[in-house]
Design a protein around this motif. Structure first.
Motif, PDB file in Angstrom:
ATOM      1  N   ILE A 213       0.891  -1.173   0.137  1.00  0.00           N
ATOM      2  CA  ILE A 213      -0.002  -0.008  -0.028  1.00  0.00           C
ATOM      3  C   ILE A 213       0.884   1.279  -0.061  1.00  0.00           C
ATOM      4  CG2 ILE A 213      -1.947  -1.106   1.125  1.00  0.00           C
ATOM      5  CD1 ILE A 213      -1.054   0.461   3.759  1.00  0.00           C
ATOM      6  N   THR A 214       0.400   2.299  -0.565  1.00  0.00           N
ATOM      7  CA  THR A 214       1.078   3.685  -0.427  1.00  0.00           C
ATOM      8  C   THR A 214      -0.001   4.377   0.440  1.00  0.00           C
ATOM      9  OG1 THR A 214      -0.093   4.022  -2.571  1.00  0.00           O
ATOM     10  CG2 THR A 214       1.922   3.087  -2.794  1.00  0.00           C
ATOM     11  N   ASP A 215       0.434   5.991   0.194  1.00  0.00           N
ATOM     12  CA  ASP A 215      -0.272   7.199   0.710  1.00  0.00           C
ATOM     13  C   ASP A 215      -1.960   7.024   0.449  1.00  0.00           C
ATOM     14  OD1 ASP A 215       0.291   7.828  -2.142  1.00  0.00           O
ATOM     15  OD2 ASP A 215       0.520  10.010  -1.495  1.00  0.00           O
ATOM     16  N   GLU A 216      -2.132   6.457  -0.759  1.00  0.00           N
ATOM     17  CA  GLU A 216      -3.607   6.319  -1.263  1.00  0.00           C
ATOM     18  C   GLU A 216      -4.215   5.721  -0.387  1.00  0.00           C
ATOM     19  OE1 GLU A 216      -6.132   4.582  -4.963  1.00  0.00           O
ATOM     20  OE2 GLU A 216      -4.011   4.800  -4.978  1.00  0.00           O
ATOM     21  N   GLY A 217      -3.610   4.308   0.095  1.00  0.00           N
ATOM     22  CA  GLY A 217      -4.295   3.396   1.290  1.00  0.00           C
ATOM     23  C   GLY A 217      -4.375   4.120   2.525  1.00  0.00           C
ATOM     24  N   CYS A 218      -3.420   4.991   3.001  1.00  0.00           N
ATOM     25  CA  CYS A 218      -3.448   5.521   4.074  1.00  0.00           C
ATOM     26  C   CYS A 218      -4.511   6.522   4.111  1.00  0.00           C
ATOM     27  CB  CYS A 218      -2.066   6.184   4.620  1.00  0.00           C
ATOM     28  SG  CYS A 218      -0.800   5.219   4.580  1.00  0.00           S
ATOM     29  N   ALA A 219      -4.836   7.265   3.085  1.00  0.00           N
ATOM     30  CA  ALA A 219      -5.925   8.504   2.948  1.00  0.00           C
ATOM     31  C   ALA A 219      -7.261   7.526   3.138  1.00  0.00           C
ATOM     32  CB  ALA A 219      -5.979   8.922   1.823  1.00  0.00           C
ATOM     33  N   ALA A 220      -7.426   6.264   2.657  1.00  0.00           N
ATOM     34  CA  ALA A 220      -8.632   5.667   2.937  1.00  0.00           C
ATOM     35  C   ALA A 220      -8.849   5.100   4.437  1.00  0.00           C
ATOM     36  CB  ALA A 220      -8.659   4.258   2.053  1.00  0.00           C
ATOM     37  N   LEU A 221      -7.674   4.746   4.919  1.00  0.00           N
ATOM     38  CA  LEU A 221      -7.704   4.558   6.492  1.00  0.00           C
ATOM     39  C   LEU A 221      -8.084   5.380   7.257  1.00  0.00           C
ATOM     40  CD1 LEU A 221      -6.783   2.392   8.487  1.00  0.00           C
ATOM     41  CD2 LEU A 221      -4.539   3.488   8.404  1.00  0.00           C
ATOM     42  N   ALA A 222      -7.678   6.737   7.052  1.00  0.00           N
ATOM     43  CA  ALA A 222      -7.944   7.875   7.725  1.00  0.00           C
ATOM     44  C   ALA A 222      -9.389   8.178   7.720  1.00  0.00           C
ATOM     45  CB  ALA A 222      -7.148   8.930   7.332  1.00  0.00           C
ATOM     46  N   SER A 223      -9.938   7.954   6.469  1.00  0.00           N
ATOM     47  CA  SER A 223     -11.363   8.639   6.379  1.00  0.00           C
ATOM     48  C   SER A 223     -12.355   7.468   6.880  1.00  0.00           C
ATOM     49  CB  SER A 223     -11.656   8.672   4.811  1.00  0.00           C
ATOM     50  OG  SER A 223     -11.423   7.569   4.070  1.00  0.00           O
ATOM     51  N   ALA A 224     -11.703   6.144   7.060  1.00  0.00           N
ATOM     52  CA  ALA A 224     -12.615   4.862   7.313  1.00  0.00           C
ATOM     53  C   ALA A 224     -12.394   4.820   8.794  1.00  0.00           C
ATOM     54  CB  ALA A 224     -12.266   3.802   6.485  1.00  0.00           C
ATOM     55  N   PHE A 225     -11.779   5.699   9.624  1.00  0.00           N
ATOM     56  CA  PHE A 225     -11.424   5.341  10.850  1.00  0.00           C
ATOM     57  C   PHE A 225     -12.632   4.810  11.807  1.00  0.00           C
ATOM     58  CE2 PHE A 225     -11.833   7.225  15.397  1.00  0.00           C
ATOM     59  CZ  PHE A 225     -10.658   6.346  15.919  1.00  0.00           C
ATOM     60  N   HIS A 226     -12.187   3.597  12.664  1.00  0.00           N
ATOM     61  CA  HIS A 226     -13.183   3.191  13.579  1.00  0.00           C
ATOM     62  C   HIS A 226     -12.658   3.408  15.105  1.00  0.00           C
ATOM     63  CE1 HIS A 226     -16.381   0.466  14.508  1.00  0.00           C
ATOM     64  NE2 HIS A 226     -15.510  -0.398  15.219  1.00  0.00           N
ATOM     65  N   SER A 227     -13.460   3.743  15.949  1.00  0.00           N
ATOM     66  CA  SER A 227     -12.932   4.107  17.307  1.00  0.00           C
ATOM     67  C   SER A 227     -12.670   3.062  18.279  1.00  0.00           C
ATOM     68  CB  SER A 227     -14.120   4.769  17.889  1.00  0.00           C
ATOM     69  OG  SER A 227     -15.165   3.975  18.246  1.00  0.00           O
ATOM     70  N   ASN A 228     -12.956   1.518  17.672  1.00  0.00           N
ATOM     71  CA  ASN A 228     -12.598   0.473  18.532  1.00  0.00           C
ATOM     72  C   ASN A 228     -11.092   0.115  18.177  1.00  0.00           C
ATOM     73  OD1 ASN A 228     -15.021  -0.107  19.693  1.00  0.00           O
ATOM     74  ND2 ASN A 228     -15.658  -1.203  18.115  1.00  0.00           N
ATOM     75  N   LEU A 229     -10.277   0.525  17.255  1.00  0.00           N
ATOM     76  CA  LEU A 229      -9.069   0.262  16.883  1.00  0.00           C
ATOM     77  C   LEU A 229      -8.042   0.445  17.670  1.00  0.00           C
ATOM     78  CD1 LEU A 229      -8.144  -1.323  14.107  1.00  0.00           C
ATOM     79  CD2 LEU A 229      -7.410   0.608  13.320  1.00  0.00           C
ATOM     80  N   SER A 254      -9.868  13.095  17.999  1.00  0.00           N
ATOM     81  CA  SER A 254     -10.031  13.079  19.599  1.00  0.00           C
ATOM     82  C   SER A 254     -10.723  11.690  19.970  1.00  0.00           C
ATOM     83  CB  SER A 254     -10.938  14.278  20.156  1.00  0.00           C
ATOM     84  OG  SER A 254     -12.415  14.236  19.482  1.00  0.00           O
ATOM     85  N   GLN A 255     -11.370  11.121  19.130  1.00  0.00           N
ATOM     86  CA  GLN A 255     -12.025   9.924  19.189  1.00  0.00           C
ATOM     87  C   GLN A 255     -10.909   8.657  18.942  1.00  0.00           C
ATOM     88  OE1 GLN A 255     -15.442  10.241  16.649  1.00  0.00           O
ATOM     89  NE2 GLN A 255     -16.712   9.919  18.332  1.00  0.00           N
ATOM     90  N   CYS A 256      -9.792   8.971  18.432  1.00  0.00           N
ATOM     91  CA  CYS A 256      -8.904   7.831  18.311  1.00  0.00           C
ATOM     92  C   CYS A 256      -8.325   7.272  19.427  1.00  0.00           C
ATOM     93  CB  CYS A 256      -7.644   8.570  17.175  1.00  0.00           C
ATOM     94  SG  CYS A 256      -6.279   7.434  16.854  1.00  0.00           S
ATOM     95  N   THR A 257      -8.336   6.056  19.669  1.00  0.00           N
ATOM     96  CA  THR A 257      -7.729   5.279  20.938  1.00  0.00           C
ATOM     97  C   THR A 257      -6.602   4.454  20.458  1.00  0.00           C
ATOM     98  OG1 THR A 257      -9.734   3.751  20.481  1.00  0.00           O
ATOM     99  CG2 THR A 257     -10.111   5.553  22.118  1.00  0.00           C
ATOM    100  N   LEU A 258      -6.130   4.779  19.311  1.00  0.00           N
ATOM    101  CA  LEU A 258      -5.021   3.608  18.814  1.00  0.00           C
ATOM    102  C   LEU A 258      -3.962   3.557  20.137  1.00  0.00           C
ATOM    103  CD1 LEU A 258      -4.751   2.094  16.352  1.00  0.00           C
ATOM    104  CD2 LEU A 258      -3.268   3.945  15.676  1.00  0.00           C
ATOM    105  N   GLN A 259      -3.441   2.540  20.495  1.00  0.00           N
ATOM    106  CA  GLN A 259      -2.531   2.207  21.550  1.00  0.00           C
ATOM    107  C   GLN A 259      -1.188   1.820  20.835  1.00  0.00           C
ATOM    108  OE1 GLN A 259      -4.517  -0.475  24.024  1.00  0.00           O
ATOM    109  NE2 GLN A 259      -5.715   1.129  25.068  1.00  0.00           N
ATOM    110  N   ILE A 260      -1.163   0.922  19.785  1.00  0.00           N
ATOM    111  CA  ILE A 260      -0.140   0.435  19.019  1.00  0.00           C
ATOM    112  C   ILE A 260       0.008   0.851  17.844  1.00  0.00           C
ATOM    113  CG2 ILE A 260       1.329  -1.606  18.704  1.00  0.00           C
ATOM    114  CD1 ILE A 260      -0.129  -2.880  21.149  1.00  0.00           C
ATOM    115  N   LEU A 261       1.147   1.407  17.523  1.00  0.00           N
ATOM    116  CA  LEU A 261       1.115   1.864  16.009  1.00  0.00           C
ATOM    117  C   LEU A 261       2.706   1.279  15.424  1.00  0.00           C
ATOM    118  CD1 LEU A 261       0.227   3.287  13.443  1.00  0.00           C
ATOM    119  CD2 LEU A 261       1.260   5.487  14.251  1.00  0.00           C
TER     120      LEU A 261
END
Length: 549
Positions: A213-229, A254-261
């Motif tokens: 994946i490239t930055d295009e995939g990351c853009a899709a990820l940012a817009s499809a954000f899910h708060s349980n992740l 502010s709803q992002c609860t990501l703990q491991i990246l």
């Protein structure tokens, strides 16, 4: 007297426990016990007991990776997994050639009421038809699978459509999905991200390593954000700084609860670090683990990431910065930016010199330092040895000049790993003690390798370590190498102990004994003769050492 077996009854769970306990009783001579509901399940249970050395009815995890499945028919395995007496919650079928029929059997299991919560099918070369079969099981409302690992299975964009449809039809159970090392690309990733559009989606961990994946995939990820992740792994892709910018917009939410990246090996540079640090500083209270290893950060990029520690709300506990081209300068910045929450720091495969080690050592001596794991060595073997010894000694061996592994402290640590640690340029060990150890010829060969390498080792104590002649010869090979700078070698205790024992026997022999004790006196003489032989052997070893030096 116990019955030989009990078959096709339903003893119930409490009786199953009693029968299982009976099998584990050391006084029980019973070898086989049968109480499953079908001959197929019984046959599978008997086969697996032979392969695993333990009844699968006593297990919660079943590992049949590689060729362990052997000739066992898939339908018989299915019968066992679906039997109400099976308590299996996790099955591993990694590195298997799973056919369409095998996958159909697994689908049947997933469509049945079982305890199964985790299925690992990594590197099992699933075809499109196999993926479709498994998806039939996943979409069944009865399926309660929570963890699905499909790493490296040649899954394509087309398979993503089938998988997403199956998971969207039964979204409330799955919490972990691993699709790493598959041919998804940006299109496949976008399809998987449609899972997050379902409000019932419970995905907490998503691993998408090495899926192109490239930055295009990351853009899709940012817009499809899910708060349980909670955990996201995008390592070994090509997202670059622009991809980091897209992910940073997610992190600022502010709803992002990501703990491991994990963004390991993604062509990220100093520029990406600026954006990432700004995003994490704006929403710092959740992330606990960050992996930026194998990116082009250098000292400037590392310094930017370290600004996170200036924020009192920063919760980072694990920071991985392997192979990012930092030097002593970066270590100095780390020491001054120390953060008390940090528990694990990985700086391995960088260009850290003596002054960098000094900076890190000063950090470790800080009374507020809570670091439990620190890695900055040059090989995984050295790191493993360092981690093991830290646990045994309660202190990193990198902080020591003397290492005492006498007795059984060496434990299960492989000699070659210890050798890698001693030969690492970051090791400051000048003295090693391996007294009262059973050193094998291989162990001595490893020590010879250390002695033949450029280290700062000056003293080696091998007292009372019962070296064989072959072991002595191995060590001498190291001693006579021109590189060896050993100043002190101690192997005297064995000889001293033998002399002391001989003196005790001499005292016994000197006593006037009654005729009734003549047998004891003869026995003592035999022992004395054996000791003389051992003492002569010990003296010979010393002579060999002297000749080698």
């Amino acid at each position: 007297m116990y019955p030989s077996h009990k078959t096709r009854n339903d003893p119930g769970q409490s009786r199953v426990k009693e029968l299982s306990d009976l099998l584990q009783d050391e006084l029980c001579s019973l070898k086989t016990i049968r109480f499953l509901k079908s001959p197929a399940a019984e046959e599978a249970c008997e086969y697996l007991t032979g392969v695993l050395g333990k009844s699968p009815l006593l297990l919660k995890e079943l590992d049949l990776s590689g060729d362990k499945l052997g000739d066992l028919d898939g339908e018989k395995l299915s019968a066992l997994l679906m039997d109400s007496h099976s308590k299996l919650e996790k099955i591993m079928l990694n590195n298997c050639d799973l056919t369409e029929k095998s996958c159909s059997v697994l689908a049947t299991v997933l469509s049945s009421k079982t305890n199964l919560k985790e299925m690992n099918l990594n590197n099992s070369r699933l075809l499109d038809s196999g993926v479709k079969e498994i998806c039939e099981g996943l979409k069944n409302p009865v399926c309660e699978l929570k963890i699905l690992n499909l790493n490296n299975n040649c899954i394509t964009e087309g398979d993503c459509h089938v998988l997403a449809a199956a998971l969207n039809s039964n979204p409330s159970n799955l919490t972990e999905l691993d699709l790493s090392e598959n041919k998804l690309g940006n299109p496949g990733m976008k399809i998987i991200l449609t899972l997050f559009e379902n409000v019932q989606c419970r995905l907490e961990k998503l691993k998408l390593k090495c899926i192109s994946i490239t930055d295009e995939g990351c853009a899709a990820l940012a817009s499809a954000f899910h708060s349980n992740l909670r955990e996201l792994d995008l390592s070994r892709n090509q997202i670059g700084d622009s991809g980091v910018t897209e992910i940073s917009s997610l992190l600022r939410n502010s709803q992002c609860t990501l703990q491991i990246l994990s963004l390991n090996n993604n062509c990220i540079t100093e520029g990406g670090c600026h954006v990432l640090a700004a995003a994490l500083n704006s929403n710092p209270s959740n992330l606990t683990e960050l992996d930026l290893s194998e990116n082009k950060l250098g000292n400037p990029g590392m310094k930017i990431i370290l600004t996170l520690f200036e924020n009192v709300q920063c919760r980072l506990e694990k920071l991985k910065l392997k192979c990012i081209s930092i030097t002593d300068e970066g270590c100095a910045a780390l020491a001054s930016a120390f953060h008390s929450n940090l528990r694990e720091l990985d700086l391995s495969r960088n260009q850290i010199g003596d002054s960098g080690v000094t900076e890190i050592s000063s950090l470790l001596r800080n009374s507020q330092c809570t670091l439990q794991i620190l890695r900055f060595l040059k090989s995984p073997a050295a790191e493993e040895a360092c981690e093991y010894l830290t646990g045994v000694l309660g202190k990193s061996p990198l902080l020591l000049k003397e290492l005492d592994l006498s007795g059984d402290k060496l434990g299960d640590l492989d000699g070659e790993k210890l050798s890698a640690l001693l030969m690492d340029s970051h090791s400051k060990l000048e003295k090693i003690m391996l007294n009262n150890c059973d050193l094998t010829e291989k162990s001595c060969s490893v020590l010879a390798t250390v002695l033949s390498s450029k280290t700062i080792l000056k003293e080696m104590n091998l007292n009372n370590s019962r070296l064989l002649d072959s072991g002595v010869k191995e060590i001498c090979e190291g001693l006579k190498n021109p590189v060896c700078e050993l100043k002190i070698l101690k192997a005297e205790a064995e000889r001293a102990a033998l002399r002391a024992k001989a003196a005790t026997l001499d005292e016994k022999l000197a006593l006037d004994v009654e005729e009734a004790n003549m047998v004891a006196k003869l026995k003592a003489r035999k022992e004395r003769h054996a000791l003389e032989c051992e003492l002569a052997a010990a003296e010979a070893k010393v002579k060999v050492y002297k000749e080698a030096i």
